[in-house]
Motif scaffolding. Structure first.
Motif, PDB file in Angstrom:
ATOM      1  N   VAL A  64      -1.953  13.124   0.417  1.00 35.31           N
ATOM      2  CA  VAL A  64      -1.141  13.471  -0.753  1.00 35.31           C
ATOM      3  C   VAL A  64      -0.149  12.354  -1.052  1.00 35.31           C
ATOM      4  O   VAL A  64       0.037  11.934  -2.197  1.00 35.31           O
ATOM      5  N   TRP A  65       0.505  11.882  -0.011  1.00 38.22           N
ATOM      6  CA  TRP A  65       1.466  10.791  -0.151  1.00 38.22           C
ATOM      7  C   TRP A  65       0.828   9.578  -0.801  1.00 38.22           C
ATOM      8  O   TRP A  65       1.349   9.008  -1.754  1.00 38.22           O
ATOM      9  N   LEU A  66      -0.339   9.199  -0.287  1.00 39.51           N
ATOM     10  CA  LEU A  66      -1.014   8.046  -0.858  1.00 39.51           C
ATOM     11  C   LEU A  66      -1.400   8.305  -2.312  1.00 39.51           C
ATOM     12  O   LEU A  66      -1.288   7.430  -3.173  1.00 39.51           O
ATOM     13  N   SER A  67      -1.837   9.527  -2.575  1.00 39.47           N
ATOM     14  CA  SER A  67      -2.269   9.821  -3.934  1.00 39.47           C
ATOM     15  C   SER A  67      -1.098   9.724  -4.914  1.00 39.47           C
ATOM     16  O   SER A  67      -1.251   9.285  -6.041  1.00 39.47           O
ATOM     17  N   ARG A  68       0.057  10.162  -4.469  1.00 34.64           N
ATOM     18  CA  ARG A  68       1.186  10.172  -5.389  1.00 34.64           C
ATOM     19  C   ARG A  68       1.876   8.818  -5.436  1.00 34.64           C
ATOM     20  O   ARG A  68       2.373   8.417  -6.462  1.00 34.64           O
ATOM     21  N   ARG A  69       1.933   8.129  -4.324  1.00 36.05           N
ATOM     22  CA  ARG A  69       2.710   6.909  -4.303  1.00 36.05           C
ATOM     23  C   ARG A  69       1.912   5.665  -4.658  1.00 36.05           C
ATOM     24  O   ARG A  69       2.389   4.783  -5.324  1.00 36.05           O
ATOM     25  N   ILE A  70       0.677   5.571  -4.170  1.00 40.60           N
ATOM     26  CA  ILE A  70      -0.035   4.344  -4.513  1.00 40.60           C
ATOM     27  C   ILE A  70      -1.308   4.587  -5.330  1.00 40.60           C
ATOM     28  O   ILE A  70      -1.877   3.688  -5.906  1.00 40.60           O
TER      29      ILE A  70
END
Lengths: 430, 494
Positions: A64-70
């Motif tokens: 999720v973090w990767l999807s939202r941040r990068i």
């Protein structure tokens, strides 16, 4: 960058492919743990349940973090790494259940580190700016280990620093830091390295003044490692260094020179240090030393043979006869219990990992990032190859971990950091 | 630079290919030299975890048993002398005998129970082997072992009608419980303890083979059983003189008495006459050239051989243990008359296993029918399911006519009643039998043989016994056989 129209921002895709692929490592770990539970009698493995839940949660969180941040960037890298981790956690649960909670924890923390490296770094430029500091810090840590290092596992070399019961192996971190340094340096001085230097007929020799800094860095690290008997790391650094020099400058002379240097170094160390000789003789004929120095290798080969095509079944082989089976020789345990199909799958995953890394590098935003990506991918690939070659008797054994699979916090954290940087490069790519 | 990156990538890829190839080699094709095999702890681990099934006798008495002591399993053999039957089971040495024949069932690899097989294949549940029940009767086996005590030889006892082997003893033998520790000593023992004399020992059968010759003669109606004739003068075959010394006290005999008194001359003549149309004159007055020689008939071993084949000679008889093939002569040997004559009374080049000779007795006992020998009855899995291990019925082989069998039974009863086999008498029943004193070489004491069955009418047990270098058949072998018959008659009710 100016905020674009809201519709453009919202239309940016989610990392669906990654999410779909992440089902595999979750399924693998879940099925494997369930299998161990069913076929090995004796109580419910609460720690295992927690470990599994932790893994799935943090994995999802990282996704999720990767999807939202990068958002953009390679979507196969994380599932591949997660798959390798799942195999590793499963094997540690089977081989050394008391260490399993720690392995789960390391993986979870590693995923956090990876996510941080991928998204919190402003950009790869920062790395380039701090290259000298980072390299110096790494060397300092290794230097400290040389002086104050301990050997908590009894493996024969004092490569760890301990703080309050937690042990940390600096050489693992050093490999990432040095690659950053090399990439930055090679990028900065490329022209000078390639086009200056004394001419020798058709051959252009490397220019001493410009080569000196990295040679120094390299030399110091080699010396420290060799004196600490960390041959695996020394070999790894050597190969990576040579590779990066070759890729960065395109001068074949470096490869030739490097190989010569390796030959000389090998001879010198085998004369000076008896343990090198011992490793070589065990490699050449472990059977005659089967009850002594060759025991580990012989048991590993017997375990592999016992596995056959499909393996004896998770938990149904006898890999624990191999010393250090949960670290250096985990591939033999996989071989015995999951068979050739299991080991080929594992090797395949490593190949995919390296391939992804190279693919990312080829599309990198600038030459520094390209060199960095290649360097980092090469580290993982060559590290895996070194330990695999050693356990499979393709070359003398050196002590080094199998990335993501072997038990060991420092190795996992450093490798996750490495993968995080790859994600960063991927995110910034063209 | 992209080029160089790609090149390096290929190189690393090549490295992984090498790893894959190495894995393929180590995991699939690796062969460990046998002397290094003991380095692998898996053989011992697996053996220790298996609860090997017991081998029991027909009434459930254990012959080979797994006992648990301190978390370790051990194989024990409560009945002495069963090694020729059950063999040994050792993680290091492997298996032999029934332990080998039914290793899959005993170790749990295979199971009569489908559920057990599935459980083993998918869940790797701990293996418990099936219990293999044999036809052996422990009491009869003990009697056979006791009868052999201290000497070299073999005894086989079976039910002539059903074919169930009640006892199979070979001496000297070994202790399977200590075979691991004693292996080198046992293997190099000059008395050949590992050798199963009962099933694989080939001995000249001596006069016991006259049973086969007589069977051929009677079945072909070659001789007049009741006609008396004078039998004193030796016949000469190619410089070999065959005489009537066995019944020198009885100059006039009929064929039945000639058998009972084991007359070599009579049987040599009989063998030479097999195939001659019409009946053969066996009396002293018959001189060279013999009738069949005058009429241009050439003596041949073919009829005798054909009859012997029907009994099992020179054939592979299916059985749970390996059987050596008994034969009439060395392969390719030309059967000239002297040799044919000697073959008729079990010398020459005839060799037979005690097991084969027991089958000969069984045929006579079973009204001329050859029973299918059986050793393993069934295997029972821990959950109760059983698998029938008896050989599939291949049909009855009528070796000789019922009337011939009856005639031979009479002859064998006479031998026990008043001739050489009197030591086989058992009070309260009639025993039928034939002795043999087999020459085994110059300056060597002959082997002592006995074959027979009891009771003569409605036989329940057939037996064969041989004692190496023990002298006259009347003594060692007959006395031993009588003990075994007595024990069997007491306990065995089919």
């Amino acid at each position: 960058m100016q905020a674009g129209p809201a519709v453009v921002r919202l239309a940016r895709p989610w990392r669906w492919r990654e999410l779909a692929l992440l089902l595999w490592p979750a399924a693998l770990l879940g099925t494997g743990m369930a299998w161990l539970q069913v076929t090995r009698a004796g109580g419910v493995d609460r720690a295992g349940l927690v470990g599994f839940a932790l893994f799935v949660t943090v994995l999802l969180g990282a996704h999720v973090w990767l999807s939202r941040r990068i958002r953009t960037g390679d979507q196969v890298l994380l599932p591949t790494v997660a798959m390798l981790c799942a195999i590793g956690q499963l094997m540690v649960t089977r081989l050394e259940p008391s260490l399993a909670p720690r392995q789960h924890l390391w993986v979870a923390i590693g995923l956090v580190v990876m996510a941080a490296a991928a998204a919190l770094l402003p950009n790869a430029e920062t790395l380039r700016q701090y290259r000298y500091s980072l390299a110096a810090a790494g060397l300092l840590l290794v230097g400290v280990t040389f002086l104050l290092g301990v050997d908590p596992n009894g493996s024969g070399a004092r490569l760890w620093l301990g703080v309050g019961g937690v042990y940390f192996q600096p050489s693992e971190l050093l490999k990432v830091l040095l690659v950053v340094f090399f990439a930055a340096y090679l990028d900065e001085n490329r022209e000078l390295l390639v086009h200056t230097g004394p001419q020798f007929g058709r051959w252009r020799l490397p220019p001493p003044p410009y080569l000196l800094p990295i040679l120094a860095m390299f030399g110091v690290s080699q010396a420290l490692l060799v004196f600490q008997r960390d041959l695996g790391a020394a070999l790894l650094f050597f190969v990576v260094f040579l590779t990066m020099l070759y890729i960065g400058t395109g001068q074949g002379i470096y490869v030739v020179g490097g190989l010569l240097l390796f030959a000389v170094g090998a001879l010198v160390t085998s004369r000076l240090f008896g343990y090198v000789d011992a490793r070589v003789s065990t490699w050449l004929d472990p059977w005659t030393q089967a009850s002594g120095a060759g025991y580990q290798l012989v048991q590993s080969l017997l375990a592999l043979r016992a596995g056959g095509l499909l393996g004896a079944g998770l938990g149904w082989g006898y890999p624990t006869y191999i010393p250090a089976v949960h670290t250096d020789f985990v591939i033999s345990a996989i071989g015995e219990e999951l068979g050739l199909s299991g080991t080929l799958a594992t090797v395949g995953l490593f190949a995919i990992l390296v391939e992804r890394g190279y693919r990312i590098s080829l599309r990198a935003a600038d030459r520094f990032q390209m060199l960095l990506g290649v360097g980092l991918s090469t580290v993982v690939g060559v590290q895996a190859l070194i330990i695999l070659f050693g356990t499979l008797r393709l070359m003398p054994l050196t002590g080094i971990t199998l990335p993501f699979i072997s038990y060991g916090g420092s190795s996992i954290l450093a490798n996750f950091l490495l993968v995080g940087l790859l994600h960063r490069i991927s995110a910034e790519s063209r | 630079m992209e080029q160089r990156i790609k090149r390096t990538g290929m190189l690393i890829g090549l490295g992984f290919v090498l790893v894959a190839l190495a894995l393929g080699y180590w995991q699939v094709f690796q062969r460990v030299p046998p002397d290094q095999a003991a380095l692998d702890p898996r053989i011992f681990e697996r053996a220790a975890r298996i609860q090997r099934g017991d081998i029991v006798d027909r009434r459930g008495q254990p012959l080979a048993q797994t006992v648990n002591a301190n978390g370790q399993t051990r194989r024990e053999y409560p009945v002495a002398g069963v090694a020729p039957i059950v063999g040994y089971a050792s993680p290091r040495l492997g298996t032999s005998g029934l332990e080998a024949r039914y290793d899959n069932l005993l170790s749990g690899e295979d199971s009569p129970s489908l559920l057990a097989r599935l459980s083993r294949a998918f869940l790797h549940r701990a293996q418990r082997g099936a219990i293999v029940r044999t036809t052996i009767d422990a009491d009869v086996q003990k009697a056979a072992v006791a009868a052999l005590a201290g000497r070299s030889g073999a005894i086989v006892a079976l039910d002539p009608v059903r074919g169930d082997v009640l006892a199979l003893a070979s001496a000297p033998t070994f202790d399977p419980a200590t075979i691991d520790a004693q292996w080198d000593r046992v293997r190099n023992d000059p008395s050949h303890r590992l050798f199963n004399r009962a099933t694989e020992g080939l001995y000249p059968p001596g006069s016991t083979f006259k049973t086969v010759t007589a069977a051929a003669a009677v079945d072909e109606d070659l001789v007049n059983l009741d006609q008396e004739f004078s039998c004193t003068k030796p016949i000469v075959l190619d410089n070999l003189a065959v005489d009537c010394r066995n019944h020198s006290q009885l100059p006039v005999v009929d064929f039945r008495e000639a058998y009972a008194w084991s007359c070599n001359r009579t049987f040599a003549l009989t063998a030479l006459g097999l195939g001659y149309p019409g009946q053969v004159d066996l009396s002293d007055t018959a001189t060279r050239p013999y009738p069949w020689e005058r009429n241009g008939y050439a003596p041949s071993v073919d009829r005798l051989r054909a009859m012997a084949n029907r009994f099992g000679f020179e054939r592979d008889v299916p059985f749970d243990l390996p059987l050596a093939q008994s034969r009439l002569a060395d392969p390719g040997q030309e059967m000239f008359p002297a040799l044919l004559g000697q073959t008729a009374f079990g010398q020459g080049q005839v060799v037979a296993t005690p097991f084969q000779m027991a089958l000969v007795a069984a045929v006579i006992a079973n009204q001329g029918r050859l029973p299918m020998p059986r050793l393993a009855l069934d295997a029972r899995a821990p959950d109760g399911t059983t698998r029938d291990l008896r050989p599939s019925d291949m049909g009855v082989l009528q070796v000789i006519k019922e009337s011939s069998a009856a005639a031979l039974t009479d002859m064998m009863a006479r031998s026990v009643d008043h001739a050489y086999a009197q030591n086989a008498k058992i009070a309260g029943t009639t025993v039928a039998g034939k002795t043999g004193t087999a020459e085994v070489g110059q300056d060597l004491t002959p082997d002592s043989w006995f074959i027979g069955f009891a009771p003569a009418s409605q036989p329940r047990v057939a037996v064969a016994a041989v004692f190496e270098n023990a002298g006259s058949g009347s003594n060692a072998a007959t006395i031993a056989a009588q003990q075994v018959l007595k024990a069997a008659l007491a306990v065995y009710r089919p």
